[in-house]
Write a protein that holds these residues in place. Structure first.
Motif, mmCIF file in Angstrom:
data_model
loop_
_atom_site.group_PDB
_atom_site.id
_atom_site.type_symbol
_atom_site.label_atom_id
_atom_site.label_comp_id
_atom_site.label_asym_id
_atom_site.label_seq_id
_atom_site.Cartn_x
_atom_site.Cartn_y
_atom_site.Cartn_z
ATOM 1 N N GLN A 110 -39.637 -8.483 -8.666
ATOM 2 C CA GLN A 110 -38.693 -9.439 -8.206
ATOM 3 C C GLN A 110 -39.152 -10.012 -6.956
ATOM 4 O O GLN A 110 -39.312 -11.308 -6.474
ATOM 5 N N GLU A 111 -39.156 -9.086 -5.718
ATOM 6 C CA GLU A 111 -39.854 -9.419 -4.316
ATOM 7 C C GLU A 111 -41.091 -10.169 -4.395
ATOM 8 O O GLU A 111 -41.149 -11.287 -3.897
ATOM 9 N N GLU A 112 -42.104 -9.864 -5.460
ATOM 10 C CA GLU A 112 -43.341 -10.348 -5.318
ATOM 11 C C GLU A 112 -43.198 -11.727 -5.911
ATOM 12 O O GLU A 112 -43.924 -12.777 -5.604
ATOM 13 N N LEU A 113 -42.236 -11.916 -7.001
ATOM 14 C CA LEU A 113 -42.098 -13.358 -7.637
ATOM 15 C C LEU A 113 -41.515 -14.225 -6.635
ATOM 16 O O LEU A 113 -41.959 -15.313 -6.404
ATOM 17 N N ILE A 114 -40.407 -13.740 -5.602
ATOM 18 C CA ILE A 114 -39.836 -14.712 -4.910
ATOM 19 C C ILE A 114 -41.092 -15.170 -3.858
ATOM 20 O O ILE A 114 -41.114 -16.145 -3.332
ATOM 21 N N ALA A 115 -41.868 -14.295 -3.413
ATOM 22 C CA ALA A 115 -42.875 -14.407 -2.134
ATOM 23 C C ALA A 115 -43.801 -15.526 -2.686
ATOM 24 O O ALA A 115 -44.483 -16.195 -1.925
ATOM 25 N N SER A 116 -44.050 -15.593 -4.029
ATOM 26 C CA SER A 116 -45.161 -16.466 -4.620
ATOM 27 C C SER A 116 -44.522 -17.586 -5.323
ATOM 28 O O SER A 116 -45.426 -18.370 -5.933
ATOM 29 N N ALA A 117 -43.254 -17.922 -5.288
ATOM 30 C CA ALA A 117 -42.725 -18.955 -5.980
ATOM 31 C C ALA A 117 -42.885 -20.246 -5.663
ATOM 32 O O ALA A 117 -42.810 -21.300 -6.415
ATOM 33 N N GLY A 118 -42.965 -20.261 -4.345
ATOM 34 C CA GLY A 118 -43.405 -21.596 -3.732
ATOM 35 C C GLY A 118 -41.977 -22.238 -3.070
ATOM 36 O O GLY A 118 -42.158 -23.480 -2.368
ATOM 37 N N VAL A 119 -40.960 -21.448 -2.939
ATOM 38 C CA VAL A 119 -39.703 -21.849 -2.394
ATOM 39 C C VAL A 119 -39.532 -21.208 -1.342
ATOM 40 O O VAL A 119 -39.716 -20.051 -1.252
ATOM 41 N N PRO A 120 -39.175 -21.931 0.057
ATOM 42 C CA PRO A 120 -39.121 -21.092 1.173
ATOM 43 C C PRO A 120 -38.180 -19.984 0.938
ATOM 44 O O PRO A 120 -36.899 -20.349 0.261
ATOM 45 N N TRP A 121 -38.159 -18.724 1.595
ATOM 46 C CA TRP A 121 -37.403 -17.674 1.143
ATOM 47 C C TRP A 121 -37.138 -16.643 2.421
ATOM 48 O O TRP A 121 -37.963 -16.670 3.673
ATOM 49 N N THR A 122 -36.249 -15.997 2.038
ATOM 50 C CA THR A 122 -35.822 -14.683 3.181
ATOM 51 C C THR A 122 -35.354 -13.731 2.248
ATOM 52 O O THR A 122 -34.507 -13.931 1.417
ATOM 53 N N LEU A 123 -35.736 -12.747 2.544
ATOM 54 C CA LEU A 123 -35.510 -11.302 1.502
ATOM 55 C C LEU A 123 -34.896 -10.494 2.573
ATOM 56 O O LEU A 123 -35.260 -10.183 3.828
ATOM 57 N N VAL A 124 -33.542 -10.141 2.289
ATOM 58 C CA VAL A 124 -32.801 -9.195 2.886
ATOM 59 C C VAL A 124 -32.651 -7.844 2.590
ATOM 60 O O VAL A 124 -32.169 -7.659 0.937
ATOM 61 N N ARG A 125 -33.285 -6.840 2.987
ATOM 62 C CA ARG A 125 -33.413 -5.602 2.374
ATOM 63 C C ARG A 125 -32.312 -4.633 3.002
ATOM 64 O O ARG A 125 -32.521 -4.292 4.167
ATOM 65 N N ALA A 126 -31.363 -4.069 2.189
ATOM 66 C CA ALA A 126 -30.581 -3.243 2.709
ATOM 67 C C ALA A 126 -30.778 -1.847 2.167
ATOM 68 O O ALA A 126 -31.119 -1.425 1.470
ATOM 69 N N THR A 127 -30.124 -0.979 3.159
ATOM 70 C CA THR A 127 -29.965 0.530 2.744
ATOM 71 C C THR A 127 -28.918 0.620 1.852
ATOM 72 O O THR A 127 -28.216 -0.318 1.295
ATOM 73 N N GLN A 128 -28.847 2.023 0.998
ATOM 74 C CA GLN A 128 -27.544 2.204 0.017
ATOM 75 C C GLN A 128 -26.331 1.860 0.704
ATOM 76 O O GLN A 128 -26.071 2.268 1.948
ATOM 77 N N PHE A 129 -25.378 1.284 0.010
ATOM 78 C CA PHE A 129 -23.893 0.802 0.327
ATOM 79 C C PHE A 129 -23.012 2.184 0.373
ATOM 80 O O PHE A 129 -23.362 3.180 -0.338
ATOM 81 N N PHE A 130 -21.945 2.297 1.441
ATOM 82 C CA PHE A 130 -21.127 3.228 1.564
ATOM 83 C C PHE A 130 -20.657 3.268 -0.154
ATOM 84 O O PHE A 130 -20.135 4.450 -0.405
ATOM 85 N N GLU A 131 -20.213 2.382 -0.688
ATOM 86 C CA GLU A 131 -19.553 2.387 -2.154
ATOM 87 C C GLU A 131 -20.435 3.050 -2.916
ATOM 88 O O GLU A 131 -19.779 3.480 -4.063
ATOM 89 N N PHE A 132 -21.911 3.258 -2.698
ATOM 90 C CA PHE A 132 -22.783 3.826 -3.524
ATOM 91 C C PHE A 132 -22.687 5.478 -3.517
ATOM 92 O O PHE A 132 -23.239 6.061 -4.221
ATOM 93 N N VAL A 133 -21.968 5.877 -2.334
ATOM 94 C CA VAL A 133 -22.257 7.267 -2.125
ATOM 95 C C VAL A 133 -21.547 8.114 -3.142
ATOM 96 O O VAL A 133 -21.929 9.359 -3.744
ATOM 97 N N ALA A 134 -20.519 7.800 -3.779
ATOM 98 C CA ALA A 134 -19.564 8.424 -4.691
ATOM 99 C C ALA A 134 -20.558 8.512 -5.930
ATOM 100 O O ALA A 134 -20.647 9.444 -6.670
ATOM 101 N N ALA A 135 -21.446 7.513 -6.395
ATOM 102 C CA ALA A 135 -22.286 7.701 -7.282
ATOM 103 C C ALA A 135 -23.314 8.755 -7.081
ATOM 104 O O ALA A 135 -23.879 9.491 -8.091
ATOM 105 N N ILE A 136 -23.870 8.632 -5.804
ATOM 106 C CA ILE A 136 -24.853 9.596 -5.532
ATOM 107 C C ILE A 136 -24.258 11.130 -5.609
ATOM 108 O O ILE A 136 -24.942 11.961 -5.944
ATOM 109 N N ALA A 137 -23.261 11.368 -4.962
ATOM 110 C CA ALA A 137 -22.478 12.658 -5.246
ATOM 111 C C ALA A 137 -22.343 12.997 -6.559
ATOM 112 O O ALA A 137 -22.350 14.396 -7.059
#
Length: 252
Positions: free
Chosen positions: A114-141
């Motif tokens: 997905q990231e590679e498609l965005i970078a090569s698509a020809g539309v100006p872009w910004t990628l926000v990369r986040a770490t895991q959400f607090f809400e996801f910790v329950a699933a990890i546990a």
């Protein structure tokens, strides 16, 4: 400004839409629930008409290898084509810190595609990369818990609240395209095993938690601090223990 939020009815998307509307923008929540399906292309042309910015925070409903790849690649191609037709000037997408290091997982291979498609698509872009959400910790546990014992790696993790992720995604949507990425994370870097212990303690649960560095993280054995930012990341102030204490208690 009209801003279309793909995945705009989900955990992150709904908060992004609310933030943008509060700032006076015409924010459209686009999802299959509202008649817009990026994977099939249904409703995209109508939704994007007059839009200046598209924010993509949609997530695959399946983590299976082929299903995730199909979701992100088809959606990415359809969005790129529709954005060019509509004259969209900025594509913002949410991804995951460490994606390129987690390629033993088909899901993260799909995110990288997905990231590679965005970078090569020809539309100006910004990628926000986040770490895991607090809400996801329950699933990890929960995934680590077998027969009352949670076996969890000591590899570092630096989770962040979804509200803080949504705020930064909305901020990126209102800024100029970076044609690059920004990393965001929570304020605390700690071993994942300690985070799982905090989770259970915060809920008043007494499961045994053991350190096991061979224990996989959703199919990936972590070989280092892959779930933490590596560069000049933006760090939130909200801490996991405070966030957890503020959550509604079970049965309340």
């Amino acid at each position: 400004m009209k801003i279309v939020v793909i995945g705009g009815t989900g955990l992150i998307g709904s908060q992004v839409v609310a933030t943008l509307k509060a700032a006076g923008h015409d924010a459209l929540a686009a999802s299959p629930n509202t008649g817009v399906n990026a994977v099939t292309g249904e409703g995209l042309a109508v939704a994007l008409k007059g839009a200046a910015v598209v924010v993509d925070v949609a997530n695959s409903p399946s983590f299976a290898d082929d299903a995730a790849m199909d979701f992100f690649v088809r959606a990415g191609r359809n969005l790129a084509a529709a954005e060019k037709d509509a004259g969209v000037s900025h594509h913002v997408a949410l991804s995951v810190v460490g994606t390129e290091l987690l390629l033993d997982s088909g899901y993260f291979r799909a995110k990288l595609a997905q990231e590679e498609l965005i970078a090569s698509a020809g539309v100006p872009w910004t990628l926000v990369r986040a770490t895991q959400f607090f809400e996801f910790v329950a699933a990890i546990a929960g995934a680590a818990l077998v027969d009352g014992v949670a076996r969890v790696t000591s590899a570092s993790i630096q989770p962040i609240a979804s509200a803080d992720v949504a705020a930064k995604v909305a901020e990126a949507a209102l800024a100029a395209p970076r044609n690059g990425m920004v990393e965001i994370a929570g304020p605390e870097r700690l071993p994942m095993v300690d985070l799982v212990k905090r989770h259970f303690q915060g809920l008043g649960e007494t499961h045994e938690v053991r350190t096991d560095d061979t224990a996989p993280y959703f199919g990936v054995v972590l070989g280092g601090p892959w779930l933490t930012p590596t560069g000049d990341a933006w760090l939130s102030e909200r801490r996991y223990d405070d966030w957890l204490a503020a959550q509604p208690k079970r049965g309340a």
